[in-house]
Design an enzyme around this catalytic site. Structure first.
Site, PDB file in Angstrom:
ATOM      1  N   ASP A 299       0.868  -1.159   0.000  1.00 62.47           N
ATOM      2  CA  ASP A 299       0.000   0.000   0.000  1.00 62.47           C
ATOM      3  C   ASP A 299       0.917   1.224   0.000  1.00 62.47           C
ATOM      4  OD1 ASP A 299      -2.121   1.757   0.046  1.00 62.47           O
ATOM      5  OD2 ASP A 299      -3.168   0.815   1.713  1.00 62.47           O
TER       6      ASP A 299
HETATM    7  C1  NOJ Z   1      -3.885   4.099   0.139  1.00 60.84           C
HETATM    8  C2  NOJ Z   1      -5.104   3.244   0.335  1.00 60.84           C
HETATM    9  O1  NOJ Z   1      -5.028   2.562   1.564  1.00 60.84           O
HETATM   10  C3  NOJ Z   1      -5.313   2.218  -0.765  1.00 60.84           C
HETATM   11  O2  NOJ Z   1      -6.570   1.620  -0.590  1.00 60.84           O
HETATM   12  C4  NOJ Z   1      -5.192   2.852  -2.118  1.00 60.84           C
HETATM   13  O3  NOJ Z   1      -5.393   1.882  -3.117  1.00 60.84           O
HETATM   14  C5  NOJ Z   1      -3.821   3.485  -2.250  1.00 60.84           C
HETATM   15  N1  NOJ Z   1      -3.661   4.506  -1.229  1.00 60.84           N
HETATM   16  C6  NOJ Z   1      -3.586   4.091  -3.621  1.00 60.84           C
HETATM   17  O4  NOJ Z   1      -4.321   5.218  -3.804  1.00 60.84           O
END
Ligand code: NOJ
Length: 781
Positions: A299
C-alpha cells in the site's frame, strides 16, 4: 446430483431447481477465471525477457509511483520520464486520461532498452466516470451478478484511458462502524464478502484479462486492516489465527480463486508483525497454500512505514524485510528503487528472490496483453464514458442498495411509504438533498458532481416545483437558529416532510475518516426533533457510508430508508423507491448499532460462557440471573437492526426450516472440503416455504445460517452460508431450497486445520440473522 434431480423430476420441484441454480456465486461471465496469470504458456516469454534484464531493470519493474491527480502529486519526483527511459519504473498510478498514459507509455515502449510497457493503475472502486453506489451499498443489494456488471462497466471506462489495473475490490471485513473505510467493503460477513469479492474480480477481469477492456483486480488490504483497534484508522490489529482463517482471509481466498491478478498488502500490523512484512500471510497462506501467481503490491509507502512500526531502523532494512516477506512491488515509498539493487549485490536478498517478483510483474503484463496493445485508443475514450446502459445500471444498483429500515404507520395510522401520488405538497428538508459530492461517496474515480442527478432535482421533476418546498434546514456540520426556524415553517405548509440527513460522503467516509461519535453531525439531530414535533408525517432518508447511531430517530420517525451514498443516479433511484415504482429489497450487511459503546458489533460472534438472553433495559440487571452475564448495565446487547435486516413494501412469512440428506460423517465431509462452487457436491438440502402475505409483489433475499456446537474451537452463534433472491406475487408461496456443500460445516480447528468435526449443526433459513426457526442435524464421526 442436484442438477440431475432438477432435470429429471417433474413440475413440482421446478421452482426449487430454479432457486438452486440462481444460488449466490454462480459466475455469469468467467469461462476460466484463473486463466490470465495462471496461463503457463506465458512462462516461456517471461523467462526469455527475464534473461535479458540487468539488475537495475529488474528492480525497475518493482517500482511504482503516483504521477498525477486526483489523489495528489505523488512522491514529489519530477524525473519520471527520465526514469522510465532508463527502465527504472514498472508501474504508475493516478494518471487518468488516454493522452497522459499514452505519453508515458511511449517513453517506455520507444525509449527504454527492453521496451517493457508500464502498467497504469487507479483506485477505481465503485465506478470510474459512471459512479455507482459505494461498495457497502453495492453489497447491500445481495446481488453478486449486479455487482459484477457494475465492475464490468468500471473496467470498460477505465481501460479506455489506458488504466489496466484497479486497486479494488476492497475485501476487508469490517466489524466496527467507527472505521471510515467500512464504506469501501462488503461489511461484516465472510460468506457474503467472498461472493462480492469474486463478483468484482469477474467483472473487472472479464472472460479474458488480455481483452482491451479488461483490467486487473487487486484484492486489498491483505489482511485484517478492518480489525483496527477502536475502529481508529491505521491502528494495530490482534487477530487469532482461527479468526484470521475463518473471518478475515476467506474473501481474499475467494478473490484469488476467481483469478484476481494482484493483492495489496495492508498498513496494519497483525499480532505485532506488519501486514507488509508478514511471511505467514504473504508467503505461507497466499503463495504456498493458495498458489497465488500474481503480484503483491504494497500500500502507499507501507514498506517504508515498517520503520514507524518499529521493525526496521532504516529504509534499507524496511526494503529488505518487506521484500523478503513477499511484497513484490513498492508503491510510492521508493525504498526498492533506492535499496533493492544493493541488497541483491551484497547478498542480503538473493537473485532467485528478485527474479520471482520480477516474473510476477512480467507475467501480469503479458497476461494483460500490454506488450501487444500498450496504448489506449484515444478515440474510444469519450464514447466509453457514461453510456446510457451504464447509467441505467447505476440507477438499478442504487435502487437495489437501499435498505428500508423501518416503515410504521404515521400520525394518521397509515403507512407512509410508498408515498401516494395523491400526496400534494412535500417539504424536502436537509443538507443531503442536493449535495452532489456526497452522493458520489469516497474514491469516486473520475466522477463529477455535474453527473449526479440529485434527490432534490429528481423529486422536483416528479412532483412539480409548485408542489415542493425545499429548504436546507441546517448544514451537515453547521446551521443557525434561523435555519431551523425556516425548516419548521416549511414543514407547516406540507402534507409530508422528507428529511435528507446524514454524513458528508467525501469528508466523513472513506480513508482517514474514523469517527468516535456516530450520530448525526452538527445540528441535524436538533432539526430532526423539531420537525417530528410538528406532528407531520416524516420520512427520513439517511445518507451515510456507515450505520449511524440514531436511537431517537428509530423510535420517533415512522419511516427510515438507508440510502447510503448512492452514486450518480441518486435522485431518480430514490424517487422511484419512495413512490413504489421500485420496491426496496436491500438488506443490511452490517449490524446496525444502537450506540458507539456496542462497537465492535457483529452478528457472527461467539456465545461466551455467560450469554445474556434478555438485555432489554426495561428488565435491568438485578437478580443473579441477569447480572453475572455478558452484558452492559446501560445498553442492550442486540443491534438496532440485525445483519440481514431490510423491509419491503410487502411482508413475508417464513415456514419452518426443513432439512433432508443422508447420514453425514465428519471424515467424509472433511475429505470433500474446498469444492464449494460445485453444487453437485451438496451433502444436505435445507428448504423453507416463503409466502408473500401482503398486497404488493415483492422480492426477498432469503438467508441461510448455521451454528456448529460441540466443536474443538467455539463457533459463532450464527454464520451465513447461503442466500437467494426470490420474487413473490401477493399471496404466493415458494419453496426455497439450499444445497449445502461440506464447506458450510467446516471450521479452523484446534490443530490449525480446516475440518468438519462430529458436531451438532443448527440451520435457520430466515429473513435476517436474528429470526427464523431452527432445524438440527448431527454430524457423526
Ligand atoms: C492508500 C489506500 O489505503 C489504498 O486503498 C489505495 O489503493 C492506495 N492509497 C492508492 O491510492
Amino acid at each position: 446430483m442436484m442438477r440431475k434431480l432438477c432435470t429429471t423430476i417433474g413440475v413440482s420441484v421446478l421452482l426449487m431447481c430454479h432457486a438452486l441454480e440462481a444460488q449466490a456465486g454462480t459466475p455469469t461471465s468467467a469461462t476460466d477465471a484463473r486463466a490470465g496469470i495462471y496461463n503457463s504458456s506465458l512462462d516461456a516469454r517471461v523467462e526469455t525477457l527475464l534473461g535479458k534484464m540487468t539488475l537495475e531493470e529488474k528492480v525497475g519493474q518493482l517500482v511504482q509511483y503516483s504521477a498525477g491527480q486526483p489523489t495528489g502529486p505523488g512522491t514529489g519526483r519530477t524525473d519520471y520520464e527520465d526514469m522510465i527511459a532508463k527502465g527504472q519504473i514498472g508501474a504508475l498510478f493516478n494518471i487518468s486520461t488516454a493522452k497522459e498514459t499514452n505519453a508515458y507509455q511511449r517513453i517506455a515502449v520507444e525509449k527504454s532498452r527492453l521496451r517493457i510497457p508500464i502498467i497504469f493503475g487507479l483506485d477505481v472502486i465503485h465506478g470510474f466516470r459512471t459512479v455507482f453506489p459505494v461498495p457497502l451499498a453495492l453489497a447491500s443489494t445481495w446481488d453478486p451478478p449486479l455487482v459484477e456488471q457494475a465492475a464490468r462497466v468500471a473496467a470498460r471506462e477505465a481501460s479506455a484511458t489506458g488504466i489496466r489495473w484497479t486497486f479494488s475490490p476492497m475485501v476487508d471485513i469490517a466489524r466496527d462502524a467507527r472505521w471510515g473505510r467500512i464504506t469501501e467493503g462488503a461489511g461484516e460477513d465472510p460468506f457474503l464478502g467472498s461472493e462480492m469479492a469474486a463478483a468484482y474480480v469477474r467483472g473487472y477481469q472479464g472472460t479474458r484479462l488480455d481483452a482491451p477492456d479488461s483490467i486487473a483486480a487487486c484484492a486489498k488490504h491483505f489482511v485484517g486492516y478492518g480489525a483496527a483497534e477502536g475502529g481508529r484508522e491505521y491502528n494495530t490489529t490482534e487477530i487469532s489465527e482461527h479468526t484470521l482463517r475463518q473471518i478475515y482471509l476467506p474473501p481474499f481466498h475467494a478473490a484469488v480463486d476467481a483469478g484476481a491478478a494482484t493483492i495489496m498488502a495492508a498498513f496494519n500490523s497483525i499480532n505485532g508483525v506488519p501486514a507488509s512484512a508478514n511471511p505467514l500471510t504473504l508467503r505461507q497462506v497466499l503463495r504456498e497454500e493458495w498458489g497465488f501467481r500474481g503480484v503483491v503490491d504494497s500500500d502507499w509507502e507501507s514498506v517504508s512505514e515498517l520503520i514507524q512500526h518499529g521493525i526496521a531502523n532504516d529504509r534499507a532494512t524496511a526494503a529488505r524485510k518487506g521484500f523478503l516477506a513477499g511484497v513484490d512491488m513498492d508503491m510510492a515509498s521508493s525504498v526498492y528503487h533506492d535499496h533493492l539493487a544493493s541488497l541483491v549485490s551484497s547478498g542480503q536478498v538473493s537473485q532467485e528472490r528478485l527474479d520471482e517478483s520480477v516474473r510476477n510483474v512480467l507475467r501480469l503484463k503479458f497476461a494483460l496483453g500490454l506488450f501487444e496493445h500498450p496504448y489506449a485508443d484515444e478515440t474510444r475514450e469519450a464514447e466509453a464514458m457514461l453510456r446510457p446502459e451504464s447509467v441505467t445500471l447505476a440507477q438499478r444498483a442504487a435502487e437495489r442498495s437501499f435498505v428500508l429500515l423501518k416503515n410504521s404507520p404515521g400520525p394518521d395510522n397509515a403507512l407512509i411509504l410508498p408515498l401516494s401520488n395523491r400526496v400534494q405538497r412535500i417539504a424536502l428538508i436537509g443538507p443531503l438533498a442536493d449535495d452532489l459530492p456526497s452522493a458520489l461517496g469516497s474514491w469516486a474515480g473520475l466522477g463529477r458532481g455535474e453527473d449526479v442527478i440529485s434527490f432534490h432535482a429528481a423529486l422536483a421533476k416528479h412532483v412539480g416545483e409548485q408542489n415542493l418546498i425545499h429548504v436546507k434546514g441546517v448544514g451537515i456540520k453547521g446551521g443557525s437558529d434561523e435555519d431551523l426556524a425556516a425548516a419548521v415553517a416549511a414543514s407547516g405548509k406540507a402534507d409530508v416532510v422528507i428529511l435528507a440527513l446524514g454524513e458528508s460522503g467525501g469528508e466523513m467516509t472513506g480513508e482517514a475518516t474514523s469517527r468516535a461519535y456516530l450520530g448525526l453531525p452538527g445540528r441535524q439531530q436538533e432539526l430532526l426533533e423539531k420537525i417530528v414535533a410538528t406532528g407531520k408525517p416524516v420520512v427520513l432518508i439517511l445518507f451515510s457510508g456507515r450505520p449511524l447511531t440514531l436511537p431517537w430517530a428509530f423510535e420517533h420517525v415512522p419511516a427510515v430508508l438507508a440510502a447510503w451514498l448512492p452514486g450518480i443516479q441518486a435522485g431518480p433511484a430514490l424517487v422511484r423507491t419512495l413512490y413504489g415504482e421500485s420496491i426496496p429489497t436491500g438488506k443490511l450487511v452490517v449490524s446496525w448499532p444502537r450506540s458507539v459503546g456496542q462497537e465492535p458489533l457483529y452478528y457472527n460472534a461467539l456465545n461466551t460462557g455467560r450469554p445474556a438472553d434478555k438485555t432489554d433495559l426495561t428488565n435491568p440487571p438485578g437478580g443473579s440471573d441477569d447480572t453475572y452475564v455478558s452484558r452492559y448495565i446501560d445498553e442492550r446487547n442486540d443491534p438496532q437492526f440485525p445483519f440481514g435486516h431490510g423491509l419491503s413494501y410487502t411482508t413475508f412469512r417464513y415456514g419452518p426450516t426443513e432439512i433432508s440428506g443422508s447420514q453425514l460423517k465428519a471424515s467424509e465431509l472433511s475429505a470433500g472440503l474446498h469444492d464449494s462452487t460445485d453444487r453437485t457436491k451438496a451433502v444436505l438440502t435445507a428448504s423453507v416455504d416463503v409466502t408473500n402475505t401482503g398486497s404488493r409483489p415483492g422480492e426477498e433475499v432469503v438467508q441461510l445460517y448455521v451454528r456448529l456446537n460441540g466443536t474443538s474451537v467455539a463457533q459463532p452463534v450464527r454464520a451465513l452460508k447461503g442466500f437467494q433472491r426470490i420474487s413473490l406475487a401477493p399471496g404466493e408461496t415458494k419453496k426455497v431450497a439450499f444445497a449445502l456443500v461440506p464447506d458450510a460445516f467446516a471450521l479452523w480447528n484446534d490443530r490449525n486445520q480446516w475440518v468438519v468435526e462430529p458436531e451438532k449443526v443448527t440451520v435457520w433459513i430466515s429473513p435476517d440473522s436474528a429470526h427464523g426457526s431452527p432445524a438440527t442435524v448431527q454430524i457423526l464421526p
